[in-house]
Design a protein around this motif. Structure first.
Motif, PDB file in Angstrom:
ATOM      1  N   SER A 194       0.818  -1.205   0.000  1.00 50.44           N
ATOM      2  CA  SER A 194       0.000   0.000   0.000  1.00 50.44           C
ATOM      3  C   SER A 194       0.857   1.261   0.000  1.00 50.44           C
ATOM      4  CB  SER A 194      -0.911   0.002   1.233  1.00 50.44           C
ATOM      5  OG  SER A 194      -1.616   1.219   1.322  1.00 50.44           O
ATOM      6  N   TYR A 195       0.426   2.242  -0.790  1.00 50.96           N
ATOM      7  CA  TYR A 195       1.032   3.569  -0.785  1.00 50.96           C
ATOM      8  C   TYR A 195       0.156   4.559  -0.007  1.00 50.96           C
ATOM      9  CZ  TYR A 195       4.137   1.784  -4.418  1.00 50.96           C
ATOM     10  OH  TYR A 195       5.068   1.058  -5.112  1.00 50.96           O
ATOM     11  N   ARG A 196      -0.812   4.017   0.726  1.00 54.03           N
ATOM     12  CA  ARG A 196      -1.735   4.866   1.474  1.00 54.03           C
ATOM     13  C   ARG A 196      -1.088   5.355   2.762  1.00 54.03           C
ATOM     14  NH1 ARG A 196      -7.507   2.462   3.202  1.00 54.03           N
ATOM     15  NH2 ARG A 196      -6.167   1.313   4.646  1.00 54.03           N
ATOM     16  N   GLU A 197      -1.437   6.549   3.145  1.00 52.07           N
ATOM     17  CA  GLU A 197      -0.943   7.128   4.386  1.00 52.07           C
ATOM     18  C   GLU A 197      -2.093   7.863   5.060  1.00 52.07           C
ATOM     19  OE1 GLU A 197       1.821  10.897   5.434  1.00 52.07           O
ATOM     20  OE2 GLU A 197       2.814   9.336   4.256  1.00 52.07           O
ATOM     21  N   ARG A 198      -2.442   7.438   6.258  1.00 50.33           N
ATOM     22  CA  ARG A 198      -3.495   8.072   7.046  1.00 50.33           C
ATOM     23  C   ARG A 198      -2.874   8.552   8.351  1.00 50.33           C
ATOM     24  NH1 ARG A 198      -7.464   3.284   7.744  1.00 50.33           N
ATOM     25  NH2 ARG A 198      -5.444   2.273   8.045  1.00 50.33           N
ATOM     26  N   SER A 199      -3.083   9.814   8.666  1.00 54.83           N
ATOM     27  CA  SER A 199      -2.401  10.353   9.832  1.00 54.83           C
ATOM     28  C   SER A 199      -3.248  11.409  10.527  1.00 54.83           C
ATOM     29  CB  SER A 199      -1.048  10.952   9.429  1.00 54.83           C
ATOM     30  OG  SER A 199      -1.221  12.034   8.536  1.00 54.83           O
ATOM     31  N   VAL A 200      -2.926  11.600  11.802  1.00 55.34           N
ATOM     32  CA  VAL A 200      -3.512  12.649  12.625  1.00 55.34           C
ATOM     33  C   VAL A 200      -2.351  13.392  13.268  1.00 55.34           C
ATOM     34  CG1 VAL A 200      -5.034  13.206  14.551  1.00 55.34           C
ATOM     35  CG2 VAL A 200      -5.523  11.210  13.110  1.00 55.34           C
ATOM     36  N   ALA A 201      -2.330  14.716  13.128  1.00 48.55           N
ATOM     37  CA  ALA A 201      -1.221  15.503  13.670  1.00 48.55           C
ATOM     38  C   ALA A 201      -1.759  16.700  14.424  1.00 48.55           C
ATOM     39  CB  ALA A 201      -0.295  15.959  12.539  1.00 48.55           C
ATOM     40  N   PHE A 202      -1.166  16.941  15.601  1.00 48.57           N
ATOM     41  CA  PHE A 202      -1.512  18.121  16.378  1.00 48.57           C
ATOM     42  C   PHE A 202      -0.240  18.932  16.606  1.00 48.57           C
ATOM     43  CE2 PHE A 202      -1.725  20.363  20.446  1.00 48.57           C
ATOM     44  CZ  PHE A 202      -2.835  21.166  20.223  1.00 48.57           C
ATOM     45  N   THR A 203      -0.305  20.236  16.297  1.00 50.94           N
ATOM     46  CA  THR A 203       0.838  21.129  16.456  1.00 50.94           C
ATOM     47  C   THR A 203       0.414  22.364  17.233  1.00 50.94           C
ATOM     48  OG1 THR A 203       1.670  20.406  14.296  1.00 50.94           O
ATOM     49  CG2 THR A 203       2.678  22.369  15.247  1.00 50.94           C
ATOM     50  N   SER A 204       1.251  22.766  18.160  1.00 52.35           N
ATOM     51  CA  SER A 204       1.030  23.998  18.917  1.00 52.35           C
ATOM     52  C   SER A 204       2.098  24.999  18.509  1.00 52.35           C
ATOM     53  CB  SER A 204       1.109  23.722  20.425  1.00 52.35           C
ATOM     54  OG  SER A 204       0.892  24.912  21.155  1.00 52.35           O
ATOM     55  N   TYR A 205       1.679  26.105  17.873  1.00 53.48           N
ATOM     56  CA  TYR A 205       2.610  27.128  17.402  1.00 53.48           C
ATOM     57  C   TYR A 205       2.734  28.241  18.447  1.00 53.48           C
ATOM     58  CZ  TYR A 205       2.317  25.000  12.768  1.00 53.48           C
ATOM     59  OH  TYR A 205       2.382  24.129  11.711  1.00 53.48           O
ATOM     60  N   MET A 206       3.961  28.523  18.838  1.00 56.52           N
ATOM     61  CA  MET A 206       4.278  29.640  19.727  1.00 56.52           C
ATOM     62  C   MET A 206       5.217  30.563  18.976  1.00 56.52           C
ATOM     63  SD  MET A 206       4.747  27.459  23.240  1.00 56.52           S
ATOM     64  CE  MET A 206       5.417  26.036  22.391  1.00 56.52           C
ATOM     65  N   ILE A 207       4.711  31.720  18.571  1.00 55.35           N
ATOM     66  CA  ILE A 207       5.423  32.601  17.641  1.00 55.35           C
ATOM     67  C   ILE A 207       5.639  33.966  18.286  1.00 55.35           C
ATOM     68  CG2 ILE A 207       5.305  33.743  15.396  1.00 55.35           C
ATOM     69  CD1 ILE A 207       3.621  31.341  14.429  1.00 55.35           C
ATOM     70  N   SER A 208       6.866  34.442  18.194  1.00 55.41           N
ATOM     71  CA  SER A 208       7.214  35.797  18.630  1.00 55.41           C
ATOM     72  C   SER A 208       7.595  36.609  17.405  1.00 55.41           C
ATOM     73  CB  SER A 208       8.387  35.769  19.616  1.00 55.41           C
ATOM     74  OG  SER A 208       8.049  35.060  20.788  1.00 55.41           O
ATOM     75  N   GLU A 209       7.094  37.853  17.319  1.00 58.25           N
ATOM     76  CA  GLU A 209       7.343  38.700  16.163  1.00 58.25           C
ATOM     77  C   GLU A 209       7.675  40.123  16.603  1.00 58.25           C
ATOM     78  OE1 GLU A 209       4.215  37.112  12.859  1.00 58.25           O
ATOM     79  OE2 GLU A 209       3.378  37.673  14.812  1.00 58.25           O
ATOM     80  N   SER A 210       8.550  40.743  15.833  1.00 57.96           N
ATOM     81  CA  SER A 210       8.816  42.165  16.060  1.00 57.96           C
ATOM     82  C   SER A 210       7.602  42.968  15.635  1.00 57.96           C
ATOM     83  CB  SER A 210      10.038  42.612  15.257  1.00 57.96           C
ATOM     84  OG  SER A 210      11.192  41.911  15.665  1.00 57.96           O
ATOM     85  N   GLU A 211       7.362  44.048  16.371  1.00 56.99           N
ATOM     86  CA  GLU A 211       6.202  44.887  16.072  1.00 56.99           C
ATOM     87  C   GLU A 211       6.549  46.336  16.389  1.00 56.99           C
ATOM     88  OE1 GLU A 211       2.719  44.871  18.718  1.00 56.99           O
ATOM     89  OE2 GLU A 211       1.599  44.188  16.945  1.00 56.99           O
ATOM     90  N   LEU A 212       6.136  47.226  15.514  1.00 61.89           N
ATOM     91  CA  LEU A 212       6.371  48.653  15.733  1.00 61.89           C
ATOM     92  C   LEU A 212       5.348  49.180  16.740  1.00 61.89           C
ATOM     93  CD1 LEU A 212       8.142  51.024  14.782  1.00 61.89           C
ATOM     94  CD2 LEU A 212       6.354  51.524  13.095  1.00 61.89           C
ATOM     95  N   LYS A 213       5.856  49.741  17.848  1.00 62.86           N
ATOM     96  CA  LYS A 213       4.974  50.235  18.903  1.00 62.86           C
ATOM     97  C   LYS A 213       5.169  51.747  19.095  1.00 62.86           C
ATOM     98  CE  LYS A 213       4.620  45.915  21.470  1.00 62.86           C
ATOM     99  NZ  LYS A 213       4.740  45.260  22.803  1.00 62.86           N
ATOM    100  N   TYR A 214       4.096  52.404  19.484  1.00 69.50           N
ATOM    101  CA  TYR A 214       4.133  53.856  19.711  1.00 69.50           C
ATOM    102  C   TYR A 214       3.831  54.113  21.187  1.00 69.50           C
ATOM    103  CZ  TYR A 214       3.019  58.819  19.223  1.00 69.50           C
ATOM    104  OH  TYR A 214       3.003  60.184  19.354  1.00 69.50           O
ATOM    105  N   THR A 215       4.821  54.602  21.893  1.00 66.30           N
ATOM    106  CA  THR A 215       4.658  54.934  23.311  1.00 66.30           C
ATOM    107  C   THR A 215       5.387  56.218  23.615  1.00 66.30           C
ATOM    108  OG1 THR A 215       6.588  53.570  23.861  1.00 66.30           O
ATOM    109  CG2 THR A 215       4.425  52.514  24.059  1.00 66.30           C
ATOM    110  N   ASN A 216       4.740  57.066  24.423  1.00 68.71           N
ATOM    111  CA  ASN A 216       5.351  58.333  24.845  1.00 68.71           C
ATOM    112  C   ASN A 216       5.839  59.154  23.658  1.00 68.71           C
ATOM    113  OD1 ASN A 216       4.933  57.614  27.546  1.00 68.71           O
ATOM    114  ND2 ASN A 216       6.887  56.508  27.608  1.00 68.71           N
ATOM    115  N   ASN A 217       5.002  59.230  22.620  1.00 69.89           N
ATOM    116  CA  ASN A 217       5.296  60.010  21.420  1.00 69.89           C
ATOM    117  C   ASN A 217       6.517  59.496  20.652  1.00 69.89           C
ATOM    118  OD1 ASN A 217       3.156  61.807  21.888  1.00 69.89           O
ATOM    119  ND2 ASN A 217       4.437  62.989  23.319  1.00 69.89           N
TER     120      ASN A 217
END
Length: 857
Positions: free
Chosen positions: A582-605
């Motif tokens: 058989s070339y069949r593939e049956r699967s169940v996958a669970f992934t938890s993504y934890m992502i940090s990103e740079s972000e432009l913030k505006y504080t104190n002018n």
């Protein structure tokens, strides 16, 4: 020496109780052939004297009529070719099929109607009006008309060659187990009785007829040939047009008396090397095995089809590498010796395959062979020694029936002494050539009788994707290069343990230095595998890591890079399969993504770069079958955050054309976006929304695809898209709200077809560059709201160019719906043709290619 080994050696030597041969049916054929080479047909008169030497009375005779295996695409032979991932025969025209017709059987002069087998088109039962008692004989006869198919392995025609193997009705073997009824297959030899032959062939138009049987008369001028064979498994022959034989001279000082004839279908250096190799192999095997089993050793080079076993013929394929010719021809020669021992080779393939493996390397298993077995072991794909050839996928035919069985014979030889053991094999061949040995001649070894070769130490492997020593776990160390617009050119090292042996703990890590950003970047993955007892049953637990620059800010703050980092732990379960094919593939996958990103913030002018963090939970249910004919891939993806749930179903189906790898691809997508909390809207969930057009780098919210310029809106890097959601090839990224973007529902169909070579201008290139047509059609929830007055069903179509093993796709839209045309005119402006082109990069296509090429050969 223990009793088991002593018994095996005694049986091999053919002494004592094992020497007594069982009863065996006696067969004598007389066949007259009128060959019409121009139409690739023959009219034959078949006669068989069948003597029942069994202790039983026979009430019928089962016949194998092999040419009918090529009758249509519903035979066992055709089905197995598809399992072997070969489609040429399946898609061949009706005129390229083969068969036997006009059979009219008579038994002792009385007309008998044969009964077709309910499952096999090439098997029939011949009922007898009177049973054949022990010791009695019957005379069978029938005329028949034979049509050859186009050559796919060992029976058929090419422009200058006709190949006749299994071309006449043959009785199935009747032994102490009863009738062995079996269809003709591409993998797994038919068990058949040895017989004597008288064959007369009348040809036309000076086609030269050649057979390994002894030639009684060869009147080439009159196109008439007579052949006699006192005893052999099968009568095979070929007819050649414009392929003159090269007769090899006798080897000086040799006792070898076998004639050698070479037929070169193509003229190249490999043919010359094959001639040298056959002489050397015959001389060597004459010493170790004795006389060659046929009157003439016939070699055909430049074979244009799959190589199958043909009694009496050494076949060298066109694509065989020059460095492999000597070993390949020696293996083919050993096949001729060992297949002439009349056992059920389909039921017990490990005997012949294992003995060939042993005889080619008596003292130790080769590095390549060890890795073949390790490949199967580490993936838990092993099968028992007892497995018949037609139940062994090709990798296990290599790993179990050849390599592991060869290791077993090597152990026996080391215990008995190689010289004594080789002598016993030679004696066994001499005794049982064209005879059936006793049932206990070769007892089936226990699977535990051979210790599986497992690496025992760690070794450094600094060569790209080359297997490490079979005795070591690889510690791979390679140079690594990368690029994106924000990090620039990146360089570093790649650490890995990617190899044919698949360890439970797998890892790959590529730390990189970006010369543009002057920052560290890279990616890594580590996972652990648990294997179940059933085929393909597998649990994986792992984590994926990545950190790169993903945007660039130029302004009063200077030239800062936006960065992201990702930690994605996952758990995946691959469901077991019952069928090793058989070339069949049956699967169940669970992934938890934890992502940090740079972000432009505006504080104190003031503006400053800060960091934002987000989480995403993803569940993927996948059901795919990579079968060669009409493969499919369905998966359901559920993405969840506190604010929303995103449902996406994708189904892919491929309709094959007759040319390998060509066809019509159909992709269906349906998705639904749901808000889990009040107060959230399209603005806050923008990058997660369902998208009819090609998703850009910003919308790759799990950072799972490679983008050269992930957040670019101008230039060629802004034209990259990814396969997701509706996957239209047009783009409307510069709009505040892209055409077809929705937080409701969306559905789309994507179609793609190969352009035939006859009208594909790129077919003139020396390498294949696939050129295809694509078309997309879809709609989304917003288009069906009450206040919507635009076009509800959208489409686009154009040309697709694929490069680098399908890793890069370039899309040129030619026609599109009005909203897309309006966007191109109003936003892209003049000279917009190049700006409408899109492209996608699928690095997994390259890794898949590397995985396929990593199997030891």
């Amino acid at each position: 020496m223990n009793m088991h080994k002593l018994l095996l050696l005694v049986c091999l030597a053919g002494t004592g109780i094992c020497r007594a041969q069982p009863w065996q049916q006696a067969l004598h054929y007389k066949i007259d052939v009128q060959l019409q080479p121009d139409t690739r047909t023959a009219d034959c008169m078949w006669q068989l004297d069948y003597t029942n030497n069994s202790p039983d009375s026979l009430h019928s005779i089962w016949l194998t009529i092999s040419p009918n295996a090529w009758k249509n695409d519903r035979t066992a032979y055709s089905e197995q070719l598809l399992q072997l991932r070969q489609t040429d025969f399946y898609f061949s025209d009706e005129a390229e099929k083969g068969y036997i017709t006009r059979l009219s059987f008579r038994v002792n002069g009385k007309l008998v109607t044969s009964l077709p087998h309910p499952a096999y088109a090439d098997v029939a039962e011949l009922p007898l009006s009177e049973p054949i008692p022990p010791g009695a004989s019957v005379h069978l006869e029938s005329p028949y008309h034979l049509k050859l198919p186009r050559l796919t392995d060992r029976f058929g025609y090419t422009d200058n060659m006709l190949v006749f193997t299994g071309w006449y009705p043959r009785p199935a073997v009747y032994d102490e187990k009863g009738w062995h009824i079996m269809p003709t297959l591409a993998q797994g030899e038919i068990y058949q009785e040895a017989a004597s032959f008288e064959v007369n062939i009348q040809s036309r138009n000076h086609w030269q007829v050649v057979s390994p049987a002894r030639t009684a008369l060869a009147d080439a001028a009159g196109d008439y040939y007579q052949f006699n064979a006192a005893r052999q498994i099968e009568f095979t022959w070929m007819a050649f047009k414009g392929v003159p034989p090269v007769k090899e001279p006798a080897i000086p000082g040799s006792s070898l008396r076998t004639d050698v004839q070479v037929y070169a279908l193509t003229q190249n250096a490999a043919g010359d090397k094959s001639r040298e190799a056959i002489r050397a192999a015959l001389q060597s095997r004459h010493q170790t095995m004795g006389d060659y089993p046929y009157a003439t050793a016939l070699l055909v080079t430049g074979w244009p089809a799959r190589v199958g076993y043909i009694p009496g013929w050494i076949i060298v394929p066109q694509q065989l590498a020059s460095k492999d010719i000597n070993r390949f021809i020696d293996a083919q020669l050993l096949q001729q010796y060992l297949y002439s021992i009349n056992i059920n080779h389909r039921e017990r393939p490990w005997i012949t395959n294992g003995l060939i493996n042993y005889l080619q390397s008596p003292k130790e298993t080769t590095v390549t062979d060890t890795r073949k077995l390790q490949y199967s072991i580490s993936r838990r794909w092993q099968q028992s020694f007892k497995t018949p050839a037609d139940s062994l996928p090709p990798y296990n035919l290599d790993a179990i029936a050849s390599v592991k069985a060869g290791m077993y014979f090597r152990l026996q030889a080391a215990s008995a002494g190689i010289a004594a053991y080789d002598s016993s094999i030679k004696n066994s061949y001499r005794l049982y050539r064209f005879n059936r040995p006793p049932a206990d001649w070769m007892p089936i070894p226990a699977d535990s009788s051979v210790i599986d070769p497992r690496p025992s130490s760690i070794g450094l492997n600094i060569f790209p994707f080359r297997s490490s020593s079979p005795a070591t776990y690889a510690f791979g160390l390679l140079p690594a290069l990368g690029y994106n617009r924000y990090d620039g050119v990146m360089a570093g090292l790649l650490f890995h343990n990617i190899e044919a042996w698949k360890p439970k703990l797998e890892y790959i890590a590529a730390p990189l230095y970006g010369f543009g950003s002057r920052k560290l970047a890279g990616l890594a993955e580590i996972r652990y595998n648990w294997y179940g007892k059933q085929y393909k049953s597998n649990w994986q637990a792992g984590v994926r890591l990545a950190a790169f620059s993903m945007n660039q800010l130029s302004g009063s703050l200077g030239n800062d890079r936006y960065r992201f980092s990702k930690i994605a732990p996952y758990l995946r379960w691959q469901l077991p399969e019952a069928d090793p094919w058989s070339y069949r593939e049956r699967s169940v996958a669970f992934t938890s993504y934890m992502i940090s990103e740079s972000e432009l913030k505006y504080t104190n002018n003031n503006y400053s770069l800060g960091t934002t963090r987000r989480h995403l939970q993803q569940l993927v249910l996948r059901w795919k079958d990579d079968r060669i004919l009409y493969p499919y891939d369905y998966h359901l993806q559920i993405d969840h955050q506190r604010a929303f749930t995103r449902l996406a179903f994708t189904g892919k189906y491929f309709f094959n054309y007759s040319r390998a790898g060509r066809g019509f691809s159909l992709r269906f997508f349906a998705g639904k976006f749901l808000y889990n909390q009040a107060g959230h809207n399209q603005f806050t969930a923008d990058r997660y929304l369902l998208n009819l057009t090609g998703a850009n780098g910003y919308e790759d919210y799990t950072y799972s695809d490679y983008f050269a310029g992930r957040n670019e809106f101008t230039g060629w890097q802004s034209q990259q898209i990814m396969e997701r959601d509706g996957f239209f090839k047009v783009r409307t990224d510069l709009l505040n709200n892209k055409v077809g973007k929705t937080d409701n529902w969306l559905t789309a169909i994507n179609m793609r077809t190969d352009i035939p070579d006859g009208i594909n201008p790129l077919s003139l290139l020396p390498v294949r560059v696939p050129l295809r047509l694509f078309a997309d059609i879809g709609t989304y929830g917003d288009a069906w709201s009450e206040n919507y007055d635009g076009q509800r069903i959208l489409f686009d179509a154009g040309l697709q160019l694929s490069l680098l093993y399908e890793a890069i796709h370039i899309y040129v839209p030619v026609v599109a719906s009005k909203p897309f045309r309006d966007y191109n005119k109003s936003v892209l402006g003049e000279k917009r043709f190049w700006k409408t082109i899109s492209f996608s990069v699928r690095l997994e296509a390259l890794t898949s290619k590397l995985d396929q090429s990593h199997y030891p050969r």
